[in-house]
Scaffold this motif. Structure first.
Motif, PDB file in Angstrom:
ATOM      1  N   UNK A   1      75.548  19.144  64.692  1.00 43.97           N
ATOM      2  CA  UNK A   1      74.401  20.037  64.874  1.00 43.97           C
ATOM      3  C   UNK A   1      73.148  19.285  65.298  1.00 43.97           C
ATOM      4  N   UNK A   2      73.044  17.996  64.976  1.00 40.18           N
ATOM      5  CA  UNK A   2      71.844  17.268  65.362  1.00 40.18           C
ATOM      6  C   UNK A   2      72.055  16.399  66.585  1.00 40.18           C
ATOM      7  N   UNK A   3      73.269  16.281  67.047  1.00 41.19           N
ATOM      8  CA  UNK A   3      73.535  15.485  68.237  1.00 41.19           C
ATOM      9  C   UNK A   3      73.762  14.033  67.898  1.00 41.19           C
ATOM     10  N   UNK A   4      74.291  13.322  68.850  1.00 39.28           N
ATOM     11  CA  UNK A   4      74.646  11.933  68.614  1.00 39.28           C
ATOM     12  C   UNK A   4      73.629  10.965  69.216  1.00 39.28           C
ATOM     13  N   UNK A   5      72.893  11.405  70.187  1.00 37.87           N
ATOM     14  CA  UNK A   5      71.937  10.529  70.859  1.00 37.87           C
ATOM     15  C   UNK A   5      70.518  10.992  70.575  1.00 37.87           C
ATOM     16  N   UNK A   6      69.667  10.099  70.116  1.00 37.71           N
ATOM     17  CA  UNK A   6      68.286  10.522  69.863  1.00 37.71           C
ATOM     18  C   UNK A   6      67.534  10.766  71.165  1.00 37.71           C
ATOM     19  N   UNK A   7      66.528  11.590  71.072  1.00 34.31           N
ATOM     20  CA  UNK A   7      65.680  11.839  72.231  1.00 34.31           C
ATOM     21  C   UNK A   7      64.785  10.632  72.457  1.00 34.31           C
ATOM     22  N   UNK A   8      64.432  10.388  73.702  1.00 33.31           N
ATOM     23  CA  UNK A   8      63.434   9.359  73.965  1.00 33.31           C
ATOM     24  C   UNK A   8      62.415   9.884  74.971  1.00 33.31           C
ATOM     25  N   UNK A   9      61.198   9.411  74.808  1.00 32.98           N
ATOM     26  CA  UNK A   9      60.077   9.882  75.622  1.00 32.98           C
ATOM     27  C   UNK A   9      60.140   9.201  76.983  1.00 32.98           C
ATOM     28  N   UNK A  10      60.083   9.991  78.042  1.00 32.59           N
ATOM     29  CA  UNK A  10      60.110   9.443  79.394  1.00 32.59           C
ATOM     30  C   UNK A  10      58.738   9.469  80.055  1.00 32.59           C
ATOM     31  N   UNK A  11      57.880  10.372  79.601  1.00 33.80           N
ATOM     32  CA  UNK A  11      56.546  10.463  80.194  1.00 33.80           C
ATOM     33  C   UNK A  11      55.627  11.211  79.233  1.00 33.80           C
ATOM     34  N   UNK A  12      54.347  10.963  79.362  1.00 33.71           N
ATOM     35  CA  UNK A  12      53.342  11.630  78.542  1.00 33.71           C
ATOM     36  C   UNK A  12      52.241  12.141  79.456  1.00 33.71           C
ATOM     37  N   UNK A  13      51.820  13.359  79.219  1.00 37.33           N
ATOM     38  CA  UNK A  13      50.647  13.868  79.931  1.00 37.33           C
ATOM     39  C   UNK A  13      49.721  14.496  78.899  1.00 37.33           C
TER      40      UNK A  13
END
Length: 150
Positions: A72-84
């Motif tokens: 349910x939470x997934x195997x790969x964490x999210x990562x930030x690619x850009x910020x605005x």
């Protein structure tokens, strides 16, 4: 979980925190390959009553719980690619009182390596909150840099 009629009287924020804590407990126990006596002792230390501990351990013993939570939470964490970001300056509120409050609208573009892009994460914060976030990110970057040099 939020749609469960038995839980409708509980604050959704508290419910989400409890769900996250339980999920982390299950995942950590699975990762450590913890046995039932170790889990039971840990839950007793957390002041859970015997009935809940037995129920948790019975469910955990089937190991299906670990699979359900991890999927349910997934195997790969999210990562930030850009910020605005952009500055928003509130002059009046909906009661027509003058406020003159600056705030920042920040949008993080995130992606998951397993499934590609995800919806952006957006939030509003004050100058102090933004400075705190930047400070924490700098601390994290320094910690990561030190860890990779070892």
């Amino acid at each position: 979980i939020l749609d469960d009629p038995d839980l409708k009287d509980i604050d959704p924020t508290v419910l989400k925190h409890c769900h996250a804590a339980a999920a982390m407990c299950i995942l950590e126990a699975g990762k450590q390959k913890a046995d039932i006596p170790a889990i039971s002792t840990c839950l007793e230390d957390c002041k859970l009553d015997k009935e809940r501990i037995e129920q948790f351990c019975t469910e955990y013993q089937h190991r299906g719980l670990v699979t359900v939570v991890s999927s349910s939470i997934g195997r790969s964490p999210l990562h930030v690619t850009d910020v605005s970001w952009r500055l928003e300056y509130q002059i009046k509120n909906n009661q027509l009182h003058k406020t003159y409050q600056p705030s920042y609208l920040v949008t993080l573009n995130v992606e998951n390596s397993a499934s590609g892009s995800h919806p952006d994460v957006s939030f509003s914060c004050t100058m102090e909150q933004l400075q705190d976030l930047v400070g924490k990110l700098k601390d994290a970057a320094k910690s990561l840099e030190r860890a990779t040099q070892m």
